[in-house]
Design a protein around this motif. Structure first.
Motif, PDB file in Angstrom:
ATOM      1  N   ALA A 149      28.049 -38.218 -41.644  1.00 12.86           N
ATOM      2  CA  ALA A 149      27.210 -37.026 -41.729  1.00 12.86           C
ATOM      3  C   ALA A 149      26.405 -37.019 -43.031  1.00 12.86           C
ATOM      4  O   ALA A 149      26.790 -37.654 -44.016  1.00 12.86           O
ATOM      5  CB  ALA A 149      28.072 -35.773 -41.647  1.00 12.86           C
ATOM      6  N   GLN A 150      25.283 -36.278 -43.016  1.00 10.54           N
ATOM      7  CA  GLN A 150      24.421 -36.175 -44.192  1.00 10.54           C
ATOM      8  C   GLN A 150      24.022 -34.720 -44.425  1.00 10.54           C
ATOM      9  O   GLN A 150      23.709 -34.002 -43.471  1.00 10.54           O
ATOM     10  CB  GLN A 150      23.142 -36.984 -44.012  1.00 10.54           C
ATOM     11  N   VAL A 151      23.996 -34.339 -45.700  1.00  5.74           N
ATOM     12  CA  VAL A 151      23.461 -33.044 -46.115  1.00  5.74           C
ATOM     13  C   VAL A 151      22.420 -33.379 -47.163  1.00  5.74           C
ATOM     14  O   VAL A 151      22.750 -33.935 -48.212  1.00  5.74           O
ATOM     15  CB  VAL A 151      24.555 -32.113 -46.670  1.00  5.74           C
ATOM     16  N   LEU A 152      21.149 -33.069 -46.863  1.00  3.35           N
ATOM     17  CA  LEU A 152      20.075 -33.480 -47.759  1.00  3.35           C
ATOM     18  C   LEU A 152      18.937 -32.468 -47.778  1.00  3.35           C
ATOM     19  O   LEU A 152      18.940 -31.515 -47.010  1.00  3.35           O
ATOM     20  CB  LEU A 152      19.568 -34.874 -47.379  1.00  3.35           C
ATOM     21  N   GLU A 153      18.001 -32.665 -48.696  1.00  2.00           N
ATOM     22  CA  GLU A 153      16.794 -31.842 -48.808  1.00  2.00           C
ATOM     23  C   GLU A 153      17.097 -30.352 -48.888  1.00  2.00           C
ATOM     24  O   GLU A 153      16.459 -29.533 -48.229  1.00  2.00           O
ATOM     25  CB  GLU A 153      15.856 -32.125 -47.634  1.00  2.00           C
ATOM     26  N   GLY A 154      18.091 -29.983 -49.691  1.00  2.00           N
ATOM     27  CA  GLY A 154      18.404 -28.575 -49.880  1.00  2.00           C
ATOM     28  C   GLY A 154      19.285 -27.960 -48.815  1.00  2.00           C
ATOM     29  O   GLY A 154      19.444 -26.744 -48.758  1.00  2.00           O
ATOM     30  N   GLY A 155      19.908 -28.768 -47.981  1.00  2.43           N
ATOM     31  CA  GLY A 155      20.828 -28.260 -46.960  1.00  2.43           C
ATOM     32  C   GLY A 155      22.097 -27.718 -47.606  1.00  2.43           C
ATOM     33  O   GLY A 155      22.430 -28.066 -48.739  1.00  2.43           O
ATOM     34  N   ALA A 156      22.814 -26.861 -46.873  1.00  2.09           N
ATOM     35  CA  ALA A 156      24.050 -26.274 -47.396  1.00  2.09           C
ATOM     36  C   ALA A 156      25.097 -26.179 -46.294  1.00  2.09           C
ATOM     37  O   ALA A 156      24.787 -25.853 -45.143  1.00  2.09           O
ATOM     38  CB  ALA A 156      23.774 -24.896 -47.964  1.00  2.09           C
ATOM     39  N   VAL A 157      26.341 -26.448 -46.671  1.00  3.09           N
ATOM     40  CA  VAL A 157      27.476 -26.313 -45.763  1.00  3.09           C
ATOM     41  C   VAL A 157      28.533 -25.541 -46.537  1.00  3.09           C
ATOM     42  O   VAL A 157      28.890 -25.924 -47.658  1.00  3.09           O
ATOM     43  CB  VAL A 157      28.027 -27.685 -45.322  1.00  3.09           C
TER      44      VAL A 157
END
Length: 181
Positions: free
Chosen positions: A102-110
């Motif tokens: 999985a990837q969280v990028l470009e200002g994403g939030a989890v």
């Protein structure tokens, strides 16, 4: 440039991140790391980049071959594992899990208790929270929000500011695209 952190052997064969100099990790939370501050646990130096202003907060874990780079943050009790990537100005907090590819990028939030796994991508200010699960190459992007006990699966795409998907057991599977109108 001087190293940002050093690793100190810790529990379970992991390493504690310890700040080697002062720096401001991100615009998020007005967080400032001071030399000597303890960070979270990592499997090795490949988990947290020395470049940029990324940081793993005490309580958080980055395991296996997962990577935190650029200005990304891992906060709270979050766990990043497998070959997951957290980068750019993204952040993962609460007791969230980002794993596998999985990837969280470009200002994403989890955040919260959310799980992002199996090649899913959270990007461009997409937010996943609550007990949501995003899996199997699904995407949440462009300011969309997914929460509660929602599952986004398959090659579904949820995108667009103002697109909010919440609800008990709301499931989106397969080839599906949901945009704000």
């Amino acid at each position: 440039m001087a190293k940002k952190y050093r690793l100190q052997p810790d529990e379970e064969g992991l390493y504690r991140v310890v700040a080697a100099r002062d720096f401001k990790p991100s615009r998020k939370n007005n967080l400032t790391v001071k030399k000597g501050d303890r960070g979270g646990l990592v499997a090795g130096p490949y988990n947290l980049s020395q470049a940029g202003n990324c940081w793993v907060e005490e309580g958080a874990r980055v395991l296996d071959q997962a990577k935190v780079t650029k200005d990304a943050l891992v906060l709270g009790q979050a766990t990043i594992s497998g070959r997951a990537l957290i980068t750019d100005h993204s952040w993962v907090g609460g007791s969230a899990q980002v794993r596998d590819d999985a990837q969280v990028l470009e200002g994403g939030a989890v955040t919260d208790k959310a799980v992002v796994r199996d090649g899913a991508t959270i990007r461009s200010a997409g937010i996943v929270g609550g007990s949501a699960v995003v899996e199997h190459r699904a995407k949440v992007e462009n300011g969309a929000m997914v929460g509660d006990r929602t599952t986004i699966s398959g090659i579904a795409v949820v995108r667009g500011e103002g697109t909010i998907v919440v609800g008990d057991n709301h499931i989106i599977k397969g080839v599906h695209q949901m945009d704000a109108t």
